[in-house]
Design an enzyme around this catalytic site. Structure first.
Site, PDB file in Angstrom:
ATOM      1  N   SER A   1      -2.927  -6.815  74.189  1.00 14.07           N
ATOM      2  CA  SER A   1      -3.688  -6.369  72.968  1.00 14.07           C
ATOM      3  C   SER A   1      -3.220  -6.355  71.743  1.00 14.07           C
ATOM      4  O   SER A   1      -1.889  -5.755  71.970  1.00 14.07           O
ATOM      5  CB  SER A   1      -4.854  -5.179  73.351  1.00 14.07           C
ATOM      6  OG  SER A   1      -5.723  -4.814  71.658  1.00 14.07           O
TER       7      SER A   1
ATOM      8  N   TYR B   1      -5.108   3.789  73.835  1.00 13.09           N
ATOM      9  CA  TYR B   1      -5.535   2.904  74.092  1.00 13.09           C
ATOM     10  C   TYR B   1      -4.347   1.464  74.141  1.00 13.09           C
ATOM     11  O   TYR B   1      -4.312   1.076  75.184  1.00 13.09           O
ATOM     12  CB  TYR B   1      -6.439   2.153  73.649  1.00 13.09           C
ATOM     13  CG  TYR B   1      -6.973   0.293  73.901  1.00 13.09           C
ATOM     14  CD1 TYR B   1      -6.790  -0.063  72.618  1.00 13.09           C
ATOM     15  CD2 TYR B   1      -7.152  -0.027  75.509  1.00 13.09           C
ATOM     16  CE1 TYR B   1      -7.004  -1.452  73.195  1.00 13.09           C
ATOM     17  CE2 TYR B   1      -7.507  -1.310  75.323  1.00 13.09           C
ATOM     18  CZ  TYR B   1      -6.919  -1.938  74.286  1.00 13.09           C
ATOM     19  OH  TYR B   1      -7.835  -3.420  74.052  1.00 13.09           O
TER      20      TYR B   1
ATOM     21  N   LYS C   1      -1.425  -0.343  76.790  1.00 11.24           N
ATOM     22  CA  LYS C   1      -2.067  -1.637  76.928  1.00 11.24           C
ATOM     23  C   LYS C   1      -0.090  -2.343  77.161  1.00 11.24           C
ATOM     24  O   LYS C   1       0.161  -2.757  78.175  1.00 11.24           O
ATOM     25  CB  LYS C   1      -1.944  -2.316  75.673  1.00 11.24           C
ATOM     26  CG  LYS C   1      -4.106  -2.184  76.256  1.00 11.24           C
ATOM     27  CD  LYS C   1      -4.077  -3.837  76.910  1.00 11.24           C
ATOM     28  CE  LYS C   1      -6.071  -3.070  77.705  1.00 11.24           C
ATOM     29  NZ  LYS C   1      -6.109  -4.058  78.615  1.00 11.24           N
TER      30      LYS C   1
HETATM   31  C1  WQD Z   1     -12.341  -4.274  62.129  1.00 10.51           C
HETATM   32  C2  WQD Z   1     -12.224  -3.829  60.974  1.00 10.51           C
HETATM   33  C3  WQD Z   1     -12.788  -1.543  61.211  1.00 10.51           C
HETATM   34  C4  WQD Z   1     -17.626  -1.938  61.682  1.00 10.51           C
HETATM   35  C5  WQD Z   1     -10.112  -2.746  67.673  1.00 10.51           C
HETATM   36  C6  WQD Z   1      -8.588  -2.865  68.956  1.00 10.51           C
HETATM   37  C7  WQD Z   1      -8.360  -3.780  68.960  1.00 10.51           C
HETATM   38  C8  WQD Z   1      -9.193  -4.964  69.730  1.00 10.51           C
HETATM   39  C9  WQD Z   1     -10.694  -4.953  69.112  1.00 10.51           C
HETATM   40  C10 WQD Z   1      -9.698  -4.726  71.929  1.00 10.51           C
HETATM   41  C11 WQD Z   1     -11.877  -2.857  60.655  1.00 10.51           C
HETATM   42  C12 WQD Z   1     -14.228  -2.571  59.807  1.00 10.51           C
HETATM   43  C13 WQD Z   1     -15.698  -1.530  61.445  1.00 10.51           C
HETATM   44  C14 WQD Z   1     -17.585  -1.343  60.594  1.00 10.51           C
HETATM   45  C15 WQD Z   1     -15.807  -2.428  58.810  1.00 10.51           C
HETATM   46  N1  WQD Z   1     -10.378  -4.044  70.989  1.00 10.51           N
HETATM   47  N2  WQD Z   1     -14.908  -2.235  60.022  1.00 10.51           N
HETATM   48  N3  WQD Z   1     -17.255  -1.512  59.338  1.00 10.51           N
HETATM   49  O1  WQD Z   1     -10.399  -1.488  64.951  1.00 10.51           O
HETATM   50  O2  WQD Z   1      -9.465  -4.362  64.302  1.00 10.51           O
HETATM   51  O3  WQD Z   1      -9.382  -2.975  66.476  1.00 10.51           O
HETATM   52  O4  WQD Z   1     -10.989  -4.295  68.224  1.00 10.51           O
HETATM   53  O5  WQD Z   1      -8.421  -5.263  72.488  1.00 10.51           O
HETATM   54  O6  WQD Z   1      -7.123  -3.424  70.680  1.00 10.51           O
HETATM   55  O7  WQD Z   1      -7.404  -1.964  67.949  1.00 10.51           O
HETATM   56  O8  WQD Z   1     -11.590  -3.884  65.557  1.00 10.51           O
HETATM   57  O9  WQD Z   1     -13.950  -4.375  65.103  1.00 10.51           O
HETATM   58  O10 WQD Z   1     -13.708  -2.021  65.967  1.00 10.51           O
HETATM   59  O11 WQD Z   1     -12.935  -3.415  63.189  1.00 10.51           O
HETATM   60  O12 WQD Z   1     -15.679  -1.808  58.222  1.00 10.51           O
HETATM   61  O13 WQD Z   1     -18.827  -1.120  60.638  1.00 10.51           O
HETATM   62  O14 WQD Z   1     -13.624  -3.622  60.740  1.00 10.51           O
HETATM   63  O15 WQD Z   1     -12.449  -0.297  60.008  1.00 10.51           O
HETATM   64  O16 WQD Z   1     -10.958  -1.923  59.690  1.00 10.51           O
HETATM   65  P1  WQD Z   1     -10.338  -3.394  65.028  1.00 10.51           P
HETATM   66  P2  WQD Z   1     -13.403  -3.724  64.580  1.00 10.51           P
END
Ligand code: WQD
Length: 326
Positions: A117, A141, A145
């Site tokens: 990841s 997490y 990885k």
């Molecule tokens: C994306 C952006 C949130 C929801 C994680 C893991 C990564 C992978 C994907 C497994 C962020 C913002 C989110 C909302 C928002 N998983 N957001 N409002 O955190 O980039 O990555 O998930 O491998 O390893 O780290 O993904 O989709 O959670 O968030 O503003 O209602 O959207 O703050 O900036 P992230 P995400």
């Protein structure tokens, strides 16, 4: 060749099983069904229900199905949960992988693909993340990885495995509505959930050092991600002793605000988003350089954000029939 796909009953795993099958590869799914769904496994593909912590069951599956390659996805993957339950994440994601690798090396399975990841990079301070960018994970997490990659590379060197660690960026979309992600722990489904409840989507902070102040991510379609696994599997099979570590992304950054704007435009649903507090640990920008995957695998993502959103929305409507009414 028979490929064992651990976690193959999951959202991403099911797409990989289909892509491998369509490419003419024989597959067997190994999944504990803790979050996976048995009906995601296609007819004709054997499903063995079990945990990778069960070494005996893994070993008997490898020999019983004459497995010659493993694609390992079975893992816990929620960043927030890993902060609350780090030891559970280390047990499942690291010890589970160690037990699996023990069985793989004992059975002399020659090829191993690990689902890794972008979380291994933590908060990268570069415009485009390459595979040489320092890995400084900021969550248990992400640590599991990265530790997983260390295990795979060390076992590969010691046992002469061909290995590939694929670092997924932000995965979205679906090949078919019934294969859509049923989890609501990432941006796109979380926005769908808010719109379905006729509530404003939430932007977790708009004071980041980015063009519009919201976090920038590299979204990659799950169909493209699955194709990358087919390419990696074939690359490992054709060259013993290979050791690949590859970013799987599009190489294009999209901000949270841009993603939400596309979702509301493509679904036809409001209301406008509201800005809430930052989510701890969110990096301002994580965008891949995908050059090495292109060079090593001849793989490049084909599908864009709109296809990710519209396909995911069709999947959401399948499970939430009334959601489309504004
Ligand atoms: C994306 C952006 C949130 C929801 C994680 C893991 C990564 C992978 C994907 C497994 C962020 C913002 C989110 C909302 C928002 N998983 N957001 N409002 O955190 O980039 O990555 O998930 O491998 O390893 O780290 O993904 O989709 O959670 O968030 O503003 O209602 O959207 O703050 O900036 P992230 P995400």
């Amino acid at each position: 060749m028979t490929w064992l796909i651990t976690g193959g009953a999951g959202y991403i795993g099911a797409h990989i099983v289909r892509a491998m099958t369509e490419a003419g590869e024989r597959t067997v799914v190994y999944d504990d069904l803790s979050t996976g769904l048995a009906d995601r496994v296609p007819d004709g593909v054997p499903l063995v229900v079990g945990s990778t912590l069960d070494g005996e069951r893994v070993a008997s599956t490898l020999t019983g199905h004459q497995v010659t390659g493993v694609v390992h996805l079975a893992a816990k993957k929620q960043v927030a949960e890993s902060l609350e339950r780090p030891l559970h994440y280390y047990r499942e994601n690291v010890e589970g992988l160690r037990v699996l690798l023990d069985a793989v090396t004992a059975a002399r399975v020659p090829s191993f693909v690990l689902s890794s990841s972008a979380a291994v990079y933590g908060v990268p301070d570069v415009d485009l993340v390459t595979e040489e960018t320092p890995c400084v994970p900021v969550s248990p997490y992400g640590e599991t990885k990265l530790a997983g990659e260390w295990l795979v590379r060390a076992a590969g060197r010691a046992a002469g495995l061909s290995t590939a660690c694929l670092r997924y960026f932000n995965v979205a979309g679906t090949a078919r509505p019934d294969l859509a992600d049923t989890g609501v722990s990432n941006l796109v489904p979380m926005v769908f959930e808010r719109l379905t409840a006729h509530e404003p989507p939430r932007v977790f902070g708009d004071d980041y050092p980015t063009p519009d102040g919201t976090c920038v991510r590299d979204y990659v379609h799950v169909v493209d991600l699955a194709e990358a696994h087919v390419a990696a599997a074939r690359a490992l099979r054709s060259s013993p002793g290979r050791d690949l570590t590859l970013n799987i992304g599009r190489g294009e950054g999209v901000s949270v605000r841009e993603m939400i704007q596309r979702v509301t435009a493509l679904t036809g649903l409001g209301p406008a988003p509201v800005v809430t507090a930052r989510r701890p640990g969110d990096p301002p920008r994580v965008v891949a350089s995908a050059d090495r995957a292109a060079a090593e695998l001849g793989w490049k993502a084909r599908l864009g954000v709109d296809d990710m959103i519209t396909s995911a929305w069709d999947g959401w409507l399948l499970r939430h029939p009334g959601a489309g009414r504004g």
